[in-house]
Motif scaffolding. Sequence first.
Motif, short mmCIF file in Angstrom:
data_model
loop_
_atom_site.label_atom_id
_atom_site.label_comp_id
_atom_site.label_asym_id
_atom_site.label_seq_id
_atom_site.Cartn_x
_atom_site.Cartn_y
_atom_site.Cartn_z
N ALA A 27 0.86 -1.19 0.00
CA ALA A 27 0.00 0.00 0.00
C ALA A 27 0.90 1.24 0.00
O ALA A 27 1.86 1.30 0.76
CB ALA A 27 -0.89 -0.02 1.23
N ARG A 28 0.60 2.16 -0.91
CA ARG A 28 1.42 3.37 -1.01
C ARG A 28 0.55 4.56 -0.65
O ARG A 28 -0.53 4.73 -1.21
CB ARG A 28 1.99 3.52 -2.41
N MET A 29 1.03 5.36 0.27
CA MET A 29 0.18 6.45 0.77
C MET A 29 1.01 7.59 1.34
O MET A 29 2.22 7.44 1.57
CB MET A 29 -0.76 5.90 1.87
N LEU A 60 3.65 -2.97 3.86
CA LEU A 60 3.35 -4.33 3.39
C LEU A 60 2.11 -4.83 4.13
O LEU A 60 2.05 -4.82 5.36
CB LEU A 60 4.54 -5.25 3.68
N ILE A 61 1.12 -5.27 3.37
CA ILE A 61 -0.10 -5.76 3.99
C ILE A 61 -0.37 -7.19 3.53
O ILE A 61 0.06 -7.60 2.44
CB ILE A 61 -1.31 -4.85 3.64
N SER A 62 -1.04 -7.95 4.38
CA SER A 62 -1.18 -9.38 4.08
C SER A 62 -2.53 -9.73 3.45
O SER A 62 -2.72 -10.85 3.01
CB SER A 62 -0.97 -10.22 5.34
N ASP A 63 -3.46 -8.77 3.41
CA ASP A 63 -4.76 -9.08 2.83
C ASP A 63 -5.26 -7.85 2.07
O ASP A 63 -5.97 -7.00 2.62
CB ASP A 63 -5.73 -9.48 3.96
N PHE A 123 -8.11 -4.84 3.01
CA PHE A 123 -7.50 -3.52 3.22
C PHE A 123 -8.13 -2.50 2.27
O PHE A 123 -8.48 -1.39 2.67
CB PHE A 123 -5.99 -3.61 2.99
N SER A 124 -8.29 -2.91 1.01
CA SER A 124 -8.81 -1.93 0.05
C SER A 124 -10.30 -1.64 0.28
O SER A 124 -10.80 -0.58 -0.06
CB SER A 124 -8.55 -2.35 -1.39
N ASN A 134 -9.32 4.58 -0.84
CA ASN A 134 -8.53 5.63 -1.51
C ASN A 134 -7.02 5.37 -1.51
O ASN A 134 -6.26 6.13 -2.10
CB ASN A 134 -8.79 6.99 -0.83
N ILE A 135 -6.62 4.31 -0.82
CA ILE A 135 -5.17 4.02 -0.79
C ILE A 135 -4.83 3.04 -1.91
O ILE A 135 -5.49 2.00 -2.08
CB ILE A 135 -4.76 3.44 0.59
N THR A 136 -3.81 3.38 -2.67
CA THR A 136 -3.39 2.52 -3.79
C THR A 136 -2.67 1.28 -3.25
O THR A 136 -1.80 1.39 -2.39
CB THR A 136 -2.37 3.29 -4.68
N ILE A 137 -3.03 0.13 -3.80
CA ILE A 137 -2.31 -1.10 -3.41
C ILE A 137 -1.77 -1.75 -4.67
O ILE A 137 -2.50 -1.97 -5.63
CB ILE A 137 -3.25 -2.10 -2.71
N ASP A 138 -0.47 -2.03 -4.63
CA ASP A 138 0.14 -2.70 -5.78
C ASP A 138 0.37 -4.17 -5.46
O ASP A 138 0.62 -4.53 -4.30
CB ASP A 138 1.48 -2.05 -6.11
#
Length: 289
Positions: free
Chosen positions: A226-228, A254-257, A261-262, A267-271
């Motif tokens: 997640a980039r924020m 770094l997120i595990s799910d 999360f999204s 509004n938070i971008t997750i790659d």
Amino acid sequence: MDYALKVENLCKVYENTDFKLDNVTFSIPKGSILGFVGKNGAGKSSTINAILNIIKKNSGTVKFFGYDMTDDAISIKEDIGVVFDTVNFNQDLTAKNIEKILSDIYTNWDKDLFFSYLEKFKIPSDKKIKTFSRGMTMKFSISIALSHKARFLILDEATAGLDPVVREEILDTFLDFVEDENNSILISSHISSDLEKIADYIAVIDDGKIILTESKDALIYEYGIARMKRNDFDKLQKSEYISYRQRGLQIEALISDKVSFSKKYPNITIDVTSIDEILPLITKGEQIK
Ligand SMILES: Nc1ncnc2c1ncn2[C@@H]1O[C@H](COP(=O)(O)OP(=O)(O)OP(=O)(O)O)[C@@H](O)[C@H]1O
């Protein structure tokens, strides 16, 4: 679950250095491949050497197929094929000479299988092994490990320095090997893309400690980065990310799910992530000051 290898609380202290293996714990289910990753000096080779009794561990247990390596009751060693990045034979011997030696050493040695691997890998049987290229040496070493009918392969940097064509050939051989679900592999590598191709599980070691063990599919498909901005990051609970670092004005966590999360933070971008991106994030390369 049936495990091929169970390592529990493995500790090793070297004299004259601060480095130690600190309660290293992981296991490999039968029929699977575990990719072992970590920075230079993180403790991969030390772990492998301690597992194999090449160096003496201080404490902890290592069980192959439920048996201790030091258990005299069963000859576990024949079940384990080891491939390091060097071959310890007299360099003036040929593959044919070495085959004769090995047929006396291993009770389950399969001569025909060995020569069929040499043929498959295009390794000459009557040339001195000192004339082999690095790729040939590795393929030779793998042919030996597979021909004594090992059920478990341990490979320490076995694909390092090989071109992509040879690497792919070797990786395919490993995948063929674990098609038999009695067979399993522990492979350490700095080439993350190789591990992404073949591993079922990834274990990350840092400074002598296992800091993550996860299925590869979860890492690739469920984990995310997640980039924020800082103010968004400050709204997160600590339990919602595994680790984070600051890159310029942005924070990467770094997120595990990534799905849940999204949902919570649309509004938070997750790659999507890769082992190469996860490693610096979880090995505490950078932290917010
Ligand atoms: N025989 C030894 N005596 C003392 N220290 C050692 C010994 N072998 C390794 N070390 C130290 O243990 C640490 C871990 O080394 P190890 O070779 O296990 O790491 P690694 O993860 O395999 O690294 P690389 O990716 O560079 O091969 C290093 O700091 C190394 O200097």
